[in-house]
Motif scaffolding. Structure first.
Motif, mmCIF file in Angstrom:
data_model
loop_
_atom_site.group_PDB
_atom_site.id
_atom_site.type_symbol
_atom_site.label_atom_id
_atom_site.label_comp_id
_atom_site.label_asym_id
_atom_site.label_seq_id
_atom_site.Cartn_x
_atom_site.Cartn_y
_atom_site.Cartn_z
ATOM 1 N N ALA A 77 -3.526 -3.916 1.121
ATOM 2 C CA ALA A 77 -2.582 -4.279 2.184
ATOM 3 C C ALA A 77 -1.817 -5.567 1.888
ATOM 4 C CB ALA A 77 -3.322 -4.397 3.511
ATOM 5 N N GLY A 78 -2.467 -6.542 1.285
ATOM 6 C CA GLY A 78 -1.816 -7.824 1.074
ATOM 7 C C GLY A 78 -1.004 -7.924 -0.203
ATOM 8 N N ASP A 79 -0.953 -6.873 -0.984
ATOM 9 C CA ASP A 79 -0.295 -6.971 -2.292
ATOM 10 C C ASP A 79 1.175 -6.540 -2.209
ATOM 11 O OD1 ASP A 79 -0.207 -7.625 -4.956
ATOM 12 O OD2 ASP A 79 -1.984 -6.477 -5.480
ATOM 13 N N LYS A 80 1.912 -6.770 -3.302
ATOM 14 C CA LYS A 80 3.355 -6.555 -3.282
ATOM 15 C C LYS A 80 3.757 -5.085 -3.251
ATOM 16 C CE LYS A 80 3.441 -9.040 -6.956
ATOM 17 N NZ LYS A 80 3.758 -9.644 -8.254
ATOM 18 N N LYS A 81 3.103 -4.291 -4.114
ATOM 19 C CA LYS A 81 3.519 -2.897 -4.250
ATOM 20 C C LYS A 81 2.492 -1.954 -3.633
ATOM 21 C CE LYS A 81 6.149 -3.731 -8.425
ATOM 22 N NZ LYS A 81 6.151 -3.632 -9.889
ATOM 23 N N HIS A 82 2.985 -0.824 -3.146
ATOM 24 C CA HIS A 82 2.101 0.161 -2.531
ATOM 25 C C HIS A 82 2.365 1.530 -3.151
ATOM 26 C CE1 HIS A 82 0.844 -2.906 0.231
ATOM 27 N NE2 HIS A 82 2.121 -3.188 0.456
ATOM 28 N N GLU B 205 7.730 15.678 -2.221
ATOM 29 C CA GLU B 205 7.379 15.116 -3.526
ATOM 30 C C GLU B 205 7.241 13.601 -3.470
ATOM 31 O OE1 GLU B 205 9.569 16.603 -6.799
ATOM 32 O OE2 GLU B 205 8.907 18.664 -6.433
ATOM 33 N N GLU B 206 8.028 12.985 -2.594
ATOM 34 C CA GLU B 206 7.939 11.529 -2.451
ATOM 35 C C GLU B 206 7.349 11.219 -1.084
ATOM 36 O OE1 GLU B 206 9.667 8.918 -4.504
ATOM 37 O OE2 GLU B 206 9.624 10.464 -6.060
ATOM 38 N N VAL B 207 6.197 10.587 -1.056
ATOM 39 C CA VAL B 207 5.612 10.217 0.232
ATOM 40 C C VAL B 207 5.543 8.697 0.326
ATOM 41 C CG1 VAL B 207 4.294 12.356 0.443
ATOM 42 C CG2 VAL B 207 3.222 10.341 -0.604
ATOM 43 N N GLU B 208 5.551 8.213 1.555
ATOM 44 C CA GLU B 208 5.565 6.766 1.773
ATOM 45 C C GLU B 208 4.189 6.139 1.632
ATOM 46 O OE1 GLU B 208 7.455 4.772 5.097
ATOM 47 O OE2 GLU B 208 8.945 6.385 5.125
ATOM 48 N N ALA B 209 4.173 4.897 1.169
ATOM 49 C CA ALA B 209 2.933 4.138 1.095
ATOM 50 C C ALA B 209 3.246 2.704 1.480
ATOM 51 C CB ALA B 209 2.363 4.189 -0.320
ATOM 52 N N SER B 210 2.538 2.188 2.486
ATOM 53 C CA SER B 210 2.801 0.808 2.879
ATOM 54 C C SER B 210 1.525 -0.018 2.984
ATOM 55 C CB SER B 210 3.565 0.769 4.203
ATOM 56 O OG SER B 210 2.805 1.412 5.205
ATOM 57 N N ILE B 211 0.376 0.604 2.716
ATOM 58 C CA ILE B 211 -0.898 -0.123 2.820
ATOM 59 C C ILE B 211 -1.634 -0.146 1.482
ATOM 60 C CG2 ILE B 211 -3.142 -0.187 3.963
ATOM 61 C CD1 ILE B 211 -1.743 1.268 6.342
ATOM 62 N N LEU B 212 -1.964 1.006 0.978
ATOM 63 C CA LEU B 212 -2.750 1.093 -0.259
ATOM 64 C C LEU B 212 -1.887 0.808 -1.483
ATOM 65 C CD1 LEU B 212 -4.705 4.259 0.817
ATOM 66 C CD2 LEU B 212 -5.669 1.971 0.493
ATOM 67 N N PRO B 213 -2.468 0.332 -2.585
ATOM 68 C CA PRO B 213 -3.911 0.151 -2.820
ATOM 69 C C PRO B 213 -4.493 -1.074 -2.109
ATOM 70 C CG PRO B 213 -2.676 -0.575 -4.725
ATOM 71 C CD PRO B 213 -1.687 0.042 -3.792
#
Lengths: 355, 355
Positions: free
Chosen positions: A191-196, A181-189
């Protein structure tokens, strides 16, 4: 042997790879070719027309003896090396946003404004992927009937965000299909922004960082680049840019107001059927309309779902789809190279020279 | 014990399941409950408030003694059984498109037009999912500033097409992630249509079959239902409906022209912040905007990305997201039941009786 020495900068990236493929298919006379990338990718091998090449590290000196360089390694690399290349006599076709709005830098879609190339001073900018496909679809309409206003909502694929983003989407999708249910996100939306945020089975109404007036930079690109390419500051353009879980192929829901009255849907279809770079896919009875999955790998811009607005006789809706890595990036860059060749413009003007 | 006898028709479907959950959470006084479905699903067990119930086969006689029935088993079932239920004294809340545009049948979003319920003759229609969430977001704006025009492009989830379509998308996604290039499609974009296309990693600009003037029936629903719910035939509405690979949660890129001038983005935010059924999620600095993945399971309509149009001072863009199975279907139906109860309208008017 006659022909050009061509360099690809960012050779190991998603767009760089496609640039190589598009150059292989191109009729551009190529004497020599060089693949440049960051230190991390240097040493890797690529093949071009059956020959193996080793990717070299990008340095200013690497452009010595090169006639043309296709850049797609991010805006900061273009900022740092494009002028260095020009200074060494190399014409730069830049796929990043670094110089697109710079005065004196032509921003070119060859089907739309090839004449802008004549004024180049060494750097030519390749427009944003979402902008390019919309321009190819709308320019024939603008020329025939005049264009007053564009309102576009995009459905953009992940490949525009690079190889790592593609892998992130695939990993997220795999995990969610396994019940996570919880998947990781470290690039989108972005790459240079604070939240993913996860993109798998989601829709993210943010591409690039947020800018003025609540619009994202991607939305500003579509607005400003459209006016520059069509050479019309009075053209009204507004955009909402959304990333959807598609691997490649951008789709756009485009609304337009045209200037002329009494234009029919059939008129638009007839026009687009013979427009350069456009494939008309529009037959509701046969459920024929453009789809990203069928547009991938094709160089053309696919247009369908052409309808008159219910309430406005000069308002029309179109559904515009194209492979964002090809017409939206690599193919348009290679087309610019071909146009420069055909127009005898593969040379860096000397200081003070009138173009 | 006081309260109502309630039936759910289509109890085993995607929406029917959610209707059961929403009724469990509702304050509606329920004396007895009955779950009805096709012969195929009859005999299956469901639980409601901790008790086990057996799904019964849908027949006209099943409505004897029932006060209210929530239908969500497809238009043809509603066509065949809704009036049968009414004839047996049962008020019908129908989630299909069967009676939505029928004169005399109220089409109701409780936050928008609850007063329309007073004229009901036994059947009340629940609007299309995409229409409902747009109405909740736009009605406060219409009331405060007047609404002239709506142009909407949707990003619709697969769950609106039912359980089989959800499974089809998941199967396709799994196969494509394993490297399959050709995946099967036998349901989407529209179960009853001739051709079927994969939705996984794709975007399909067709929901429901094609109708007049190149618009799909889904698009016509949004256009016509909006005018009926807002009781305004002069309101301009146009729609492009697109299915995207999202499991649940519809998103909409909504452009509006309002009648009043000098309205600011902040005015709209202030208005929507206190609007019934709306959650404002709008903070670009914090990358806060609605997402289908975070809206799923929630009853509210989430609104963000509110921006003034670049070229039109009374034009605005909004990004509207909601759980299509809840506010778009089951929750809105249960809200109608609650409103009928509160307004003392849970009764079928006698022939000739003035409502």
């Amino acid at each position: 042997m006659s022909g050009y020495n061509v360099a690809i900068v960012g050779a190991s990236g998603a767009v760089g790879t496609k640039m190589r493929e598009m150059l292989e298919e191109s009729s551009l006379p190529i004497k020599g070719i060089k693949f440049l990338a960051s230190k991390r990718s240097a040493g890797n091998k690529v093949t071009f027309k059956g020959e193996t090449y080793i990717i070299e590290e990008l340095t200013a000196e690497a452009f010595l003896g090169m006639d043309m360089a296709l850049f797609s390694a991010g805006g900061s690399i273009s900022q740092r090396f494009a002028q260095e290349a020009v200074d060494r006599g190399c014409v730069v076709i830049d796929n990043t946003s670094a110089f697109r709005m710079t005065q004196g830098v032509p921003l070119v879609v060859p089907e739309v404004n090839p004449q802008a190339l004549t004024a180049h001073q060494g750097i030519i900018a390749n427009p944003n992927c979402s902008t390019i496909q919309m321009m190819v679809a709308l320019e024939p309409i603008r020329q025939a009937y005049g264009l007053e206003r564009i309102i576009v909502s995009t459905y953009q694929a992940v490949s525009g965000a690079g190889v790592l983003a593609i892998n992130e989407l695939k990993d997220q999708a795999r995990e969610m299909l396994q019940g996570e249910e919880e998947v990781e996100a470290s690039i989108l939306p972005c790459a240079g922004d604070k939240k993913h945020y996860p993109l798998a089975f989601n829709a993210l109404a943010q591409i690039d960082v947020f800018g003025a007036e609540g619009y994202t930079e991607e939305e500003w690109k579509m607005i400003n680049e459209t006016k520059k390419i069509m050479s019309d500051d009075t053209l009204k353009v507004s955009a909402t840019c959304v990333r959807v879980p598609v691997l490649s192929g951008h789709s756009e829901s485009v609304y337009i107001d045209i200037k002329e009255d009494n234009v029919s849907v059939q008129d638009l279809k007839d026009l687009l059927e013979k427009a350069p770079g456009v494939v008309l896919e529009d037959n509701p009875e046969e459920q024929l309309y453009p789809q990203p999955l069928t547009a991938v790998g094709e160089k053309e811009v696919f247009v369908g779902r052409i309808r008159r607005d219910v309430d406005k006789s000069n308002g029309f809706h179109l559904w515009v789809v194209s492979d964002n890595l090809l017409k939206g990036a690599a193919w348009n860059s290679v087309q610019i190279a071909e146009s420069l060749h055909e127009m005898n413009l593969v040379r860096v003007p000397q200081v003070g020279e009138q173009s």
